[in-house]
Design a protein around this motif. Structure first.
Motif, mmCIF file in Angstrom:
data_model
loop_
_atom_site.group_PDB
_atom_site.id
_atom_site.type_symbol
_atom_site.label_atom_id
_atom_site.label_comp_id
_atom_site.label_asym_id
_atom_site.label_seq_id
_atom_site.Cartn_x
_atom_site.Cartn_y
_atom_site.Cartn_z
ATOM 1 N N LEU A 169 -8.182 3.825 10.093
ATOM 2 C CA LEU A 169 -8.294 4.596 11.026
ATOM 3 C C LEU A 169 -7.544 4.180 12.395
ATOM 4 O O LEU A 169 -7.410 2.725 12.464
ATOM 5 C CB LEU A 169 -9.760 4.595 11.741
ATOM 6 C CG LEU A 169 -10.135 5.490 12.859
ATOM 7 C CD1 LEU A 169 -9.778 6.822 12.866
ATOM 8 C CD2 LEU A 169 -11.386 5.024 13.313
ATOM 9 N N GLY A 170 -6.742 4.939 12.952
ATOM 10 C CA GLY A 170 -5.868 4.273 14.172
ATOM 11 C C GLY A 170 -5.522 5.121 15.111
ATOM 12 O O GLY A 170 -5.992 6.289 15.190
ATOM 13 N N TYR A 171 -4.711 4.573 16.095
ATOM 14 C CA TYR A 171 -4.328 5.387 17.464
ATOM 15 C C TYR A 171 -2.711 5.409 17.722
ATOM 16 O O TYR A 171 -2.296 4.254 17.558
ATOM 17 C CB TYR A 171 -5.104 4.910 18.635
ATOM 18 C CG TYR A 171 -4.695 5.403 20.002
ATOM 19 C CD1 TYR A 171 -5.224 6.662 20.293
ATOM 20 C CD2 TYR A 171 -3.937 4.755 20.781
ATOM 21 C CE1 TYR A 171 -4.463 7.043 21.693
ATOM 22 C CE2 TYR A 171 -3.511 5.198 22.007
ATOM 23 C CZ TYR A 171 -3.920 6.202 22.375
ATOM 24 O OH TYR A 171 -3.555 6.809 23.577
ATOM 25 N N LYS A 172 -2.297 6.488 17.999
ATOM 26 C CA LYS A 172 -0.671 6.358 18.428
ATOM 27 C C LYS A 172 -0.601 6.979 19.863
ATOM 28 O O LYS A 172 -0.923 7.848 20.101
ATOM 29 C CB LYS A 172 0.219 7.280 17.109
ATOM 30 C CG LYS A 172 1.571 7.035 17.241
ATOM 31 C CD LYS A 172 2.256 7.536 15.950
ATOM 32 C CE LYS A 172 3.644 7.000 15.951
ATOM 33 N NZ LYS A 172 4.179 7.415 14.805
ATOM 34 N N HIS A 173 0.561 6.200 20.315
ATOM 35 C CA HIS A 173 0.564 6.606 21.808
ATOM 36 C C HIS A 173 1.960 6.784 22.084
ATOM 37 O O HIS A 173 2.856 6.134 21.665
ATOM 38 C CB HIS A 173 0.105 5.611 22.822
ATOM 39 C CG HIS A 173 0.146 6.011 24.436
ATOM 40 N ND1 HIS A 173 -0.461 7.134 24.904
ATOM 41 C CD2 HIS A 173 1.059 5.479 25.414
ATOM 42 C CE1 HIS A 173 -0.157 6.889 25.996
ATOM 43 N NE2 HIS A 173 0.789 6.283 26.388
ATOM 44 N N ASN A 174 2.345 7.785 22.509
ATOM 45 C CA ASN A 174 3.937 8.382 22.952
ATOM 46 C C ASN A 174 4.844 8.297 21.720
ATOM 47 O O ASN A 174 5.821 8.111 21.678
ATOM 48 C CB ASN A 174 4.464 7.201 23.723
ATOM 49 C CG ASN A 174 4.373 7.717 25.342
ATOM 50 O OD1 ASN A 174 3.789 8.880 25.480
ATOM 51 N ND2 ASN A 174 4.703 6.801 26.490
ATOM 52 N N ASN A 175 4.108 8.281 20.480
ATOM 53 C CA ASN A 175 5.038 8.255 19.313
ATOM 54 C C ASN A 175 5.594 6.846 19.049
ATOM 55 O O ASN A 175 6.563 6.936 18.619
ATOM 56 C CB ASN A 175 6.052 9.550 19.041
ATOM 57 C CG ASN A 175 5.157 10.778 18.744
ATOM 58 O OD1 ASN A 175 3.874 10.772 18.070
ATOM 59 N ND2 ASN A 175 5.645 11.802 19.253
ATOM 60 N N PRO A 215 0.887 -1.196 -0.022
ATOM 61 C CA PRO A 215 0.052 0.046 -0.192
ATOM 62 C C PRO A 215 0.912 1.164 -0.006
ATOM 63 O O PRO A 215 1.912 1.429 0.709
ATOM 64 C CB PRO A 215 -0.823 -0.160 1.506
ATOM 65 C CG PRO A 215 -0.752 -1.345 1.762
ATOM 66 C CD PRO A 215 0.656 -2.079 1.310
ATOM 67 N N VAL A 216 0.280 2.299 -0.799
ATOM 68 C CA VAL A 216 0.982 3.434 -0.686
ATOM 69 C C VAL A 216 -0.080 4.590 -0.629
ATOM 70 O O VAL A 216 -0.814 4.485 -1.322
ATOM 71 C CB VAL A 216 1.785 3.869 -2.205
ATOM 72 C CG1 VAL A 216 2.455 5.019 -2.243
ATOM 73 C CG2 VAL A 216 2.959 2.861 -2.403
ATOM 74 N N GLY A 217 0.085 5.444 0.577
ATOM 75 C CA GLY A 217 -0.976 6.522 0.634
ATOM 76 C C GLY A 217 -0.570 7.756 1.363
ATOM 77 O O GLY A 217 0.573 7.929 1.682
ATOM 78 N N LEU A 218 -1.564 8.262 2.085
ATOM 79 C CA LEU A 218 -1.681 9.581 2.461
ATOM 80 C C LEU A 218 -2.204 9.272 4.095
ATOM 81 O O LEU A 218 -3.152 8.710 4.169
ATOM 82 C CB LEU A 218 -1.907 10.611 1.870
ATOM 83 C CG LEU A 218 -1.798 11.949 2.377
ATOM 84 C CD1 LEU A 218 -0.458 12.551 2.261
ATOM 85 C CD2 LEU A 218 -2.622 13.162 1.397
ATOM 86 N N ARG A 219 -1.776 9.811 5.273
ATOM 87 C CA ARG A 219 -2.002 9.576 6.755
ATOM 88 C C ARG A 219 -2.059 11.087 7.051
ATOM 89 O O ARG A 219 -1.105 11.999 6.827
ATOM 90 C CB ARG A 219 -1.212 8.756 7.409
ATOM 91 C CG ARG A 219 -1.593 8.789 8.763
ATOM 92 C CD ARG A 219 -0.763 7.913 9.582
ATOM 93 N NE ARG A 219 -1.039 6.413 8.982
ATOM 94 C CZ ARG A 219 -0.341 5.385 9.228
ATOM 95 N NH1 ARG A 219 0.836 5.566 9.751
ATOM 96 N NH2 ARG A 219 -0.682 4.157 8.881
ATOM 97 N N TYR A 220 -3.098 11.280 7.746
ATOM 98 C CA TYR A 220 -3.397 12.659 8.617
ATOM 99 C C TYR A 220 -3.310 12.224 10.183
ATOM 100 O O TYR A 220 -4.142 11.292 10.503
ATOM 101 C CB TYR A 220 -4.553 13.430 8.168
ATOM 102 C CG TYR A 220 -4.602 14.560 8.781
ATOM 103 C CD1 TYR A 220 -3.710 15.584 8.439
ATOM 104 C CD2 TYR A 220 -5.548 15.048 9.807
ATOM 105 C CE1 TYR A 220 -3.715 17.145 9.306
ATOM 106 C CE2 TYR A 220 -5.680 16.030 10.618
ATOM 107 C CZ TYR A 220 -4.956 17.042 10.190
ATOM 108 O OH TYR A 220 -4.957 18.304 10.906
ATOM 109 N N TYR A 221 -2.547 13.001 11.044
ATOM 110 C CA TYR A 221 -2.705 12.726 12.313
ATOM 111 C C TYR A 221 -3.488 13.943 13.099
ATOM 112 O O TYR A 221 -3.176 14.910 12.742
ATOM 113 C CB TYR A 221 -1.148 12.736 13.080
ATOM 114 C CG TYR A 221 -0.426 11.381 12.600
ATOM 115 C CD1 TYR A 221 -0.429 10.276 13.388
ATOM 116 C CD2 TYR A 221 0.370 11.560 11.513
ATOM 117 C CE1 TYR A 221 0.251 9.210 12.692
ATOM 118 C CE2 TYR A 221 1.283 10.659 11.387
ATOM 119 C CZ TYR A 221 1.267 9.445 11.830
ATOM 120 O OH TYR A 221 1.894 8.206 11.367
#
Length: 189
Positions: free
Chosen positions: A179-185, A129-135
């Motif tokens: 859709l996802g979640y990130k903690h403490n980088n 997969p190749v794409g774009l993500r927004y945080y």
């Protein structure tokens, strides 16, 4: 070294000062391991009728299989690193076999026959997969993210073998939303 000297002096004499030293650089990219399990339930059918339609259905049943890979997120240098280009390579493997009685039915004549059929399926591919993500930052240590990508598929000799037929599977790309979640980088789900 000279900046540190001025900062110490101004601190010592209680003078108001501003340190214009460049702030620490943000990470330019993240590299994440992807490990997981995928549940697949494969069924396909084919018309085996000569004069009238006769559908034969093959059900390989459901099975869990391993998938693993690596993801690279390249942060774009604007909007406080909220945007990233994502690249991922994931290996997928699924193998199963069956042997059962199959019923063929003619939809126009209302007749059918039962035969013993066996086969196996061996699917192995790499998906890229190749794409774009927004945080979306929730706090200093928490972020939600959404991403959209297009996945290219590289087949690695996937094959369906039946007692009377061999079928080579053709790879096809697909669009993906996430859709996802990130903690403490560090940790993400």
């Amino acid at each position: 070294e000279l900046i540190a000297l001025f900062v110490r002096y101004n601190t010592c004499v209680n003078a108001e000062h501003t340190n214009y030293e460049a702030r620490g650089k943000r990470d330019a990219f993240d590299l994440n391991l992807r490990v997981g399990s995928t549940y697949s339930d494969i069924t396909f059918s084919r018309d085996i009728g000569t004069f009238a339609p006769s559908i034969q259905e093959y059900n390989f049943g459901g099975q869990s299989s391993f998938r693993g890979g690596v993801e690279l997120a390249l942060y774009l240098p604007f909007n406080k690193n909220s945007w990233a280009l994502i690249f991922e390579a994931t290996y997928f493997y699924y193998k199963t076999s069956f042997g059962e009685e199959q019923t063929s039915s003619s939809s126009t004549l209302g007749t059918g026959s039962t035969t013993r059929i066996s086969g196996d399926i061996d699917v192995e591919y790499v998906e890229i997969p190749v794409g774009l993500r927004y945080y979306y930052p929730l706090s200093d240590k928490q972020k939600l993210f959404v991403n959209a990508s297009y996945a290219f598929t590289m087949d690695m000799n996937s094959l369906v073998r039946l007692s009377t037929l061999n079928i080579e599977l053709e790879p096809a790309g697909n669009f993906q939303l996430g859709l996802g979640y990130k903690h403490n980088n560090k940790y993400q789900a």
